[in-house]
Design an enzyme around this catalytic site. Structure first.
Site, mmCIF file in Angstrom:
data_model
loop_
_atom_site.group_PDB
_atom_site.id
_atom_site.type_symbol
_atom_site.label_atom_id
_atom_site.label_comp_id
_atom_site.label_asym_id
_atom_site.label_seq_id
_atom_site.Cartn_x
_atom_site.Cartn_y
_atom_site.Cartn_z
ATOM 1 N N SER A 98 -13.967 38.508 80.778
ATOM 2 C CA SER A 98 -13.044 39.637 80.932
ATOM 3 C C SER A 98 -12.934 40.031 82.395
ATOM 4 C CB SER A 98 -13.598 40.808 80.122
ATOM 5 O OG SER A 98 -12.948 41.990 80.478
ATOM 6 N N TYR B 269 -20.310 46.885 78.622
ATOM 7 C CA TYR B 269 -19.471 45.789 78.119
ATOM 8 C C TYR B 269 -19.258 44.738 79.222
ATOM 9 C CZ TYR B 269 -15.285 43.155 76.952
ATOM 10 O OH TYR B 269 -14.392 42.125 76.758
ATOM 11 N N LYS C 133 -20.756 40.789 79.512
ATOM 12 C CA LYS C 133 -19.922 39.589 79.706
ATOM 13 C C LYS C 133 -20.403 38.801 80.928
ATOM 14 C CE LYS C 133 -17.072 39.503 76.350
ATOM 15 N NZ LYS C 133 -16.901 38.360 75.487
HETATM 16 N N1 LIG Z 1 -8.640 42.245 73.542
HETATM 17 C C1 LIG Z 1 -8.769 42.290 74.856
HETATM 18 O O1 LIG Z 1 -7.979 42.975 75.545
HETATM 19 C C2 LIG Z 1 -9.842 41.508 75.567
HETATM 20 C C3 LIG Z 1 -9.885 41.518 76.974
HETATM 21 C C4 LIG Z 1 -10.874 40.778 77.621
HETATM 22 C C5 LIG Z 1 -11.776 40.030 76.880
HETATM 23 N N2 LIG Z 1 -11.720 40.042 75.510
HETATM 24 C C6 LIG Z 1 -12.689 39.236 74.759
HETATM 25 O O2 LIG Z 1 -11.997 38.427 73.824
HETATM 26 C C7 LIG Z 1 -12.815 38.187 72.684
HETATM 27 C C8 LIG Z 1 -12.049 38.459 71.427
HETATM 28 O O3 LIG Z 1 -11.570 39.791 71.446
HETATM 29 P P1 LIG Z 1 -10.550 40.353 70.355
HETATM 30 O O4 LIG Z 1 -9.667 41.309 71.070
HETATM 31 O O5 LIG Z 1 -9.933 39.243 69.591
HETATM 32 O O6 LIG Z 1 -11.566 41.201 69.439
HETATM 33 P P2 LIG Z 1 -11.762 41.198 67.855
HETATM 34 O O7 LIG Z 1 -12.735 42.291 67.580
HETATM 35 O O8 LIG Z 1 -10.448 41.244 67.162
HETATM 36 O O9 LIG Z 1 -12.424 39.775 67.598
HETATM 37 C C9 LIG Z 1 -13.790 39.512 67.716
HETATM 38 C C10 LIG Z 1 -14.191 38.603 66.559
HETATM 39 O O10 LIG Z 1 -15.573 38.253 66.700
HETATM 40 C C11 LIG Z 1 -16.231 38.468 65.452
HETATM 41 N N3 LIG Z 1 -17.637 38.801 65.752
HETATM 42 C C12 LIG Z 1 -18.086 39.901 66.406
HETATM 43 N N4 LIG Z 1 -19.436 39.871 66.472
HETATM 44 C C13 LIG Z 1 -19.833 38.719 65.859
HETATM 45 C C14 LIG Z 1 -21.103 38.118 65.606
HETATM 46 N N5 LIG Z 1 -22.244 38.711 65.983
HETATM 47 N N6 LIG Z 1 -21.137 36.932 64.963
HETATM 48 C C15 LIG Z 1 -19.987 36.327 64.563
HETATM 49 N N7 LIG Z 1 -18.759 36.850 64.765
HETATM 50 C C16 LIG Z 1 -18.689 38.037 65.399
HETATM 51 C C17 LIG Z 1 -15.474 39.604 64.782
HETATM 52 O O11 LIG Z 1 -15.623 39.655 63.379
HETATM 53 C C18 LIG Z 1 -14.034 39.283 65.197
HETATM 54 O O12 LIG Z 1 -13.414 38.399 64.284
HETATM 55 C C19 LIG Z 1 -14.068 39.047 72.893
HETATM 56 O O13 LIG Z 1 -15.078 38.205 73.427
HETATM 57 C C20 LIG Z 1 -13.632 40.063 73.916
HETATM 58 O O14 LIG Z 1 -14.715 40.539 74.674
HETATM 59 C C21 LIG Z 1 -10.773 40.767 74.838
#
Ligand SMILES: NC(=O)c1ccc[n+]([C@@H]2O[C@H](COP(=O)([O-])OP(=O)(O)OC[C@H]3O[C@@H](n4cnc5c(N)ncnc54)[C@H](O)[C@@H]3O)[C@@H](O)[C@H]2O)c1
Length: 316
Positions: free
Chosen positions: A119, A143, A147
Site C-alpha cells: 500500500s 496498518y 504492510k
Molecule cells: N482497498 C484499498 O484501497 C487498498 C489499498 C491498498 C492496499 N490494499 C490491500 O489490498 C488487499 C485487499 O484489500 P481489499 O480492499 O480487497 O479488502 P477486503 O477486505 O475486501 O479483502 C480482503 C480479503 O482477505 C480475506 N482475509 C482477511 N484476513 C484473512 C486471513 N487471516 N486468512 C485468510 N483470508 C483472510 C478476507 O476474507 C477478504 O476476502 C489487502 O491486502 C489490503 O491491505 C487495499
C-alpha cells in the site's frame, strides 16, 4: 496452463484479480477465511483457511502441492487504518504473520513467484507530491507499518531462498468491474461521496486550506480493474524471469482533488453535489500521487481508466 493461488480472492480487490487471471488463461485457486470476503464473488475452487492461524503454513503448503501451484498472489489482510490504531496486535497478527505463513508454505512447496498487496500507506507523510519507490518509507499507523514489515519479510526471503517477488504499492483503489464485485464495506472518498449525494446530503471536505490548487487534498485514484491488470502483468513478468525483487507503485500518476471528485460525482449522477468544509484531519498529507514509471518499465503496466470511469462504475 499456469496455476495461480490467490489469497483473499473473495475480497473486493481479490475478486477482480481472480477474474483478470482467468481472462489471462490461468487456472485459479482461492484461499480465504471469508472474514471480510464473500464466497459468491468468485466461481473458482475456494479453500477456507485462516492464514494467520496455527498450522496455516502446513495447510497452505499442502494446497500449493496438491493444486500444483506456480505463482501466489497474496492479498489476504486487514485494511482499516482506524481499526489498526485501536487494535494493532490484530493487524500485526493477520498482516505480518499471514505473510510469514505464506512464505513458509511457498518455501516448503518449492513455489517461488509471489505478488504481494502492499500500500502507499508504507510511505507515510511524503515530502513531495509525486512519490516514487525510492521515497523513504515512514508509515504513520499500524496498518502501514504491518504492510512494510510484510515487505521486509518478503525481501529477506528473496535473498535467502530464491523467492522472486513483486510488492505492489496500491494508491487509492476505487470503482468496480460490475455490481456483484463492488466494495461492500467501502470507506474511501468516492463511495462515501456517492452515498451522501444520493441521500441529498453535502459531502464533507476535510480542509480547504491545503497548499493545493483548490485547497483540498489531492490523491491518485486507480480503477480496481486497472489494478487487477497490474497483478496479471506482475505474474507474467515473474514467469518470464524479467524481474525478481521490486516494489512498484500502482497508481495513475495523476492527482484529483476532493473538490474535483465531488464535481465528477455530481456530473455522473446528474445532481448538484454540495460540499461542506470541516477542519483538516491530523496527519492527512496535502497531496500524494504515484509516480508509476517503474511499473511501466518493469512489467509494462499503465492505468487506462480515468476518474469518470471510476466514479461511474462505483455508482452502478
Ligand atoms: N482497498 C484499498 O484501497 C487498498 C489499498 C491498498 C492496499 N490494499 C490491500 O489490498 C488487499 C485487499 O484489500 P481489499 O480492499 O480487497 O479488502 P477486503 O477486505 O475486501 O479483502 C480482503 C480479503 O482477505 C480475506 N482475509 C482477511 N484476513 C484473512 C486471513 N487471516 N486468512 C485468510 N483470508 C483472510 C478476507 O476474507 C477478504 O476476502 C489487502 O491486502 C489490503 O491491505 C487495499
Amino acid at each position: 496452463m499456469s496455476v495461480t493461488l490467490v489469497t483473499g480472492g473473495a475480497g473486493y480487490i481479490g475478486a477482480h484479480v481472480v477474474r483478470a487471471l482467468l481472462a489471462n488463461g490461468d487456472r485459479v485457486v482461492v484461499v480465504d477465511d471469508l472474514s471480510t470476503g464473500f464466497a459468491d464473488r468468485v466461481d473458482v475452487p475456494l479453500v477456507p483457511l485462516d492464514l494467520a492461524g496455527a498450522g496455516a503454513s502446513e495447510a497452505l503448503a499442502s494446497v500449493l502441492e496438491e493444486e500444483r501451484v506456480d505463482s501466489v498472489v497474496h492479498l489476504a489482510a486487514l485494511k482499516d487504518v482506524g481499526e489498526s490504531v485501536a487494535d494493532p496486535e490484530r493487524y500485526y497478527r493477520v498482516n505480518v504473520l499471514g505473510v510469514v505463513h505464506v512464505l513458509e508454505a511457498m518455501r516448503r512447496a518449492g513455489v517461488r513467484e509471489l505478488v504481494f498487496s502492499s500500500s502507499a500507506a508504507v510511505y507515510g507523510n511524503v515530502d513531495s507530491e509525486s512519490v516514487d519507490e525510492d521515497a523513504p518509507c515512514r508509515p504513520i499507523n499500524p496498518y502501514g507499518r504491518s504492510k512494510l514489515v510484510g515487505e521486509w519479510a518478503i525481501e529477506d526471503a528473496t535473498r535467502a531462498w530464491g523467492l522472486r517477488a513483486l510488492r505492489l504499492r496500491y494508491f487509492n483503489v476505487a470503482g468496480a468491474g460490475g455490481r456483484h464485485l463492488q466494495d461492500r464495506v467501502a470507506a474511501n472518498l468516492i463511495p462515501i461521496v456517492l452515498d451522501r449525494v444520493r441521500r441529498g446530503e453535502p459531502a464533507q471536505v476535510f480542509g480547504a486550506d491545503h497548499p493545493t490548487a483548490d485547497g483540498t487534498c489531492v490523491r491518485d485514484y486507480v480503477h480496481v480493474e486497472d489494478l487487477a491488470d497490474a497483478h496479471v502483468a506482475a505474474v507474467q513478468a515473474l514467469r518470464s524471469d524479467s524481474t525478481g525483487d521490486d516494489a512498484l507503485n500502482i497508481g495513475t500518476g495523476r492527482g484529483a482533488s476532493v473538490r474535483e471528485v465531488i464535481d465528477v460525482v455530481g456530473a455522473v449522477t446528474g445532481t448538484t453535489a454540495e460540499a461542506r468544509v470541516v477542519d483538516r484531519r491530523v496527519g492527512d498529507p496535502a497531496a500524494m500521487v504515484a509516480n508509476p514509471g517503474r511499473a511501466h518499465r518493469l512489467i509494462g503496466w499503465r492505468a487506462r481508466r480515468d476518474l469518470r470511469e471510476i466514479v461511474r462504475s462505483a455508482g452502478e
